[in-house]
Design a protein around this motif. Structure first.
Motif, PDB file in Angstrom:
ATOM      1  N   GLU A   1       0.871  -1.186  -0.009  1.00  0.00           N
ATOM      2  CA  GLU A   1      -0.053  -0.017  -0.089  1.00  0.00           C
ATOM      3  C   GLU A   1       0.901   1.246   0.057  1.00  0.00           C
ATOM      4  O   GLU A   1       0.777   2.199  -0.578  1.00  0.00           O
ATOM      5  N   ASP A   2       1.956   1.386   1.092  1.00  0.00           N
ATOM      6  CA  ASP A   2       2.781   2.501   0.820  1.00  0.00           C
ATOM      7  C   ASP A   2       3.700   2.857  -0.527  1.00  0.00           C
ATOM      8  O   ASP A   2       3.751   3.795  -0.855  1.00  0.00           O
ATOM      9  N   PHE A   3       3.983   1.673  -0.959  1.00  0.00           N
ATOM     10  CA  PHE A   3       4.805   1.594  -2.272  1.00  0.00           C
ATOM     11  C   PHE A   3       3.735   2.309  -3.352  1.00  0.00           C
ATOM     12  O   PHE A   3       4.233   3.208  -4.176  1.00  0.00           O
ATOM     13  N   HIS A   4       2.537   1.786  -3.224  1.00  0.00           N
ATOM     14  CA  HIS A   4       1.526   2.360  -4.288  1.00  0.00           C
ATOM     15  C   HIS A   4       1.201   3.613  -4.111  1.00  0.00           C
ATOM     16  O   HIS A   4       0.735   4.307  -5.083  1.00  0.00           O
ATOM     17  N   ARG A   5       1.199   4.058  -3.010  1.00  0.00           N
ATOM     18  CA  ARG A   5       0.709   5.502  -2.678  1.00  0.00           C
ATOM     19  C   ARG A   5       1.886   6.342  -2.902  1.00  0.00           C
ATOM     20  O   ARG A   5       1.747   7.471  -3.532  1.00  0.00           O
ATOM     21  N   VAL A   6       3.189   6.192  -2.833  1.00  0.00           N
ATOM     22  CA  VAL A   6       4.243   7.071  -3.227  1.00  0.00           C
ATOM     23  C   VAL A   6       4.618   6.891  -4.746  1.00  0.00           C
ATOM     24  O   VAL A   6       4.985   7.909  -5.156  1.00  0.00           O
ATOM     25  N   VAL A   7       4.344   5.791  -5.218  1.00  0.00           N
ATOM     26  CA  VAL A   7       4.868   5.666  -6.478  1.00  0.00           C
ATOM     27  C   VAL A   7       3.545   5.925  -7.363  1.00  0.00           C
ATOM     28  O   VAL A   7       2.805   5.240  -7.456  1.00  0.00           O
ATOM     29  N   ASN A   8       3.227   7.169  -7.624  1.00  0.00           N
ATOM     30  CA  ASN A   8       2.097   7.690  -8.138  1.00  0.00           C
ATOM     31  C   ASN A   8       2.120   7.761  -9.842  1.00  0.00           C
ATOM     32  O   ASN A   8       1.123   8.082 -10.291  1.00  0.00           O
ATOM     33  N   MET A   9       3.195   7.297 -10.549  1.00  0.00           N
ATOM     34  CA  MET A   9       3.163   7.176 -11.758  1.00  0.00           C
ATOM     35  C   MET A   9       2.820   5.838 -12.164  1.00  0.00           C
ATOM     36  O   MET A   9       3.022   4.989 -11.651  1.00  0.00           O
ATOM     37  N   THR A  10       1.864   5.536 -13.307  1.00  0.00           N
ATOM     38  CA  THR A  10       1.745   4.267 -14.013  1.00  0.00           C
ATOM     39  C   THR A  10       2.961   3.918 -14.620  1.00  0.00           C
ATOM     40  O   THR A  10       3.911   4.405 -14.879  1.00  0.00           O
ATOM     41  N   SER A  11       2.939   2.413 -14.878  1.00  0.00           N
ATOM     42  CA  SER A  11       4.201   1.800 -15.466  1.00  0.00           C
ATOM     43  C   SER A  11       4.432   2.466 -16.852  1.00  0.00           C
ATOM     44  O   SER A  11       5.546   2.615 -17.286  1.00  0.00           O
ATOM     45  N   GLN A  12       3.379   2.881 -17.608  1.00  0.00           N
ATOM     46  CA  GLN A  12       3.548   3.718 -18.905  1.00  0.00           C
ATOM     47  C   GLN A  12       4.348   5.057 -18.685  1.00  0.00           C
ATOM     48  O   GLN A  12       5.293   5.313 -19.428  1.00  0.00           O
ATOM     49  N   GLU A  13       4.002   5.549 -17.720  1.00  0.00           N
ATOM     50  CA  GLU A  13       4.426   7.003 -17.512  1.00  0.00           C
ATOM     51  C   GLU A  13       5.922   6.791 -17.065  1.00  0.00           C
ATOM     52  O   GLU A  13       6.681   7.644 -17.723  1.00  0.00           O
ATOM     53  N   LEU A  14       6.058   6.000 -16.332  1.00  0.00           N
ATOM     54  CA  LEU A  14       7.575   5.730 -15.723  1.00  0.00           C
ATOM     55  C   LEU A  14       8.355   5.206 -17.025  1.00  0.00           C
ATOM     56  O   LEU A  14       9.349   5.721 -16.980  1.00  0.00           O
ATOM     57  N   ALA A  15       7.914   4.144 -17.709  1.00  0.00           N
ATOM     58  CA  ALA A  15       8.807   3.864 -18.883  1.00  0.00           C
ATOM     59  C   ALA A  15       9.039   4.743 -19.709  1.00  0.00           C
ATOM     60  O   ALA A  15      10.403   5.008 -20.126  1.00  0.00           O
ATOM     61  N   ALA A  16       8.223   5.648 -20.229  1.00  0.00           N
ATOM     62  CA  ALA A  16       8.230   6.909 -21.140  1.00  0.00           C
ATOM     63  C   ALA A  16       9.341   7.870 -20.294  1.00  0.00           C
ATOM     64  O   ALA A  16      10.186   8.449 -21.039  1.00  0.00           O
ATOM     65  N   TRP A  17       9.095   8.144 -19.322  1.00  0.00           N
ATOM     66  CA  TRP A  17      10.080   9.046 -18.430  1.00  0.00           C
ATOM     67  C   TRP A  17      11.695   8.430 -18.468  1.00  0.00           C
ATOM     68  O   TRP A  17      12.427   9.427 -18.756  1.00  0.00           O
ATOM     69  N   LEU A  18      11.722   7.152 -18.063  1.00  0.00           N
ATOM     70  CA  LEU A  18      13.015   6.796 -18.263  1.00  0.00           C
ATOM     71  C   LEU A  18      13.755   6.698 -19.511  1.00  0.00           C
ATOM     72  O   LEU A  18      14.889   6.737 -19.630  1.00  0.00           O
ATOM     73  N   ARG A  19      12.991   6.598 -20.429  1.00  0.00           N
ATOM     74  CA  ARG A  19      13.654   6.725 -22.050  1.00  0.00           C
ATOM     75  C   ARG A  19      13.754   8.138 -22.371  1.00  0.00           C
ATOM     76  O   ARG A  19      14.988   8.437 -22.984  1.00  0.00           O
ATOM     77  N   VAL A  20      12.996   8.883 -21.868  1.00  0.00           N
ATOM     78  CA  VAL A  20      13.276  10.352 -22.047  1.00  0.00           C
ATOM     79  C   VAL A  20      14.507  10.751 -21.368  1.00  0.00           C
ATOM     80  O   VAL A  20      15.548  11.499 -21.821  1.00  0.00           O
TER      81      VAL A  20
END
Length: 113
Positions: free
Chosen positions: A12-31
């Motif tokens: 629950e804590d992890f998903h509360r603080v990680v507020n980006m979706t997997s798609q958003e995070l993947a795109a950010w890491l590529r950029v």
């Protein structure tokens, strides 16, 4: 290994603080890793921790490994220490923008509601 109640709380804590979706995070890491001369393969973009967070986001709770759990604790501790989740300020200064970008590499966008 962590007991069931502790794992539930961590999940629950992890998903509360990680507020980006997997798609958003993947795109950010590529950029984040792209530059003028080269761009890494999509599965190799980003820091090891960012990639691990992305992998965790794509897992079910029952599939977590001990290494996943260690990363989840580290991410929760990092985001909690560097943010005020209730009153996150908008980045106005270059230092705030750099802080936002650092947090985004582990899946937390301070500007996201």
């Amino acid at each position: 290994m962590t007991d069931a109640l502790e794992l539930d709380a961590l999940w629950e804590d992890f998903h509360r603080v990680v507020n980006m979706t997997s798609q958003e995070l993947a795109a950010w890491l590529r950029v984040r890793d792209a530059d003028e001369n080269a761009e890494p393969l999509p599965e190799a973009a980003g820091s090891p921790t960012g990639q691990h967070v992305l992998a965790i986001l794509q897992k079910r709770r029952t599939d977590l490994t001990d290494d996943d759990i260690r990363v989840m604790y580290r991410v929760v501790d990092t985001v909690t220490a560097q943010t005020d989740l209730e009153n996150e300020p908008a980045p106005e200064e270059p230092g705030e923008t750099r802080r936002r970008h650092r947090l985004m590499t582990v899946g937390h966008d301070p500007l996201k509601p």
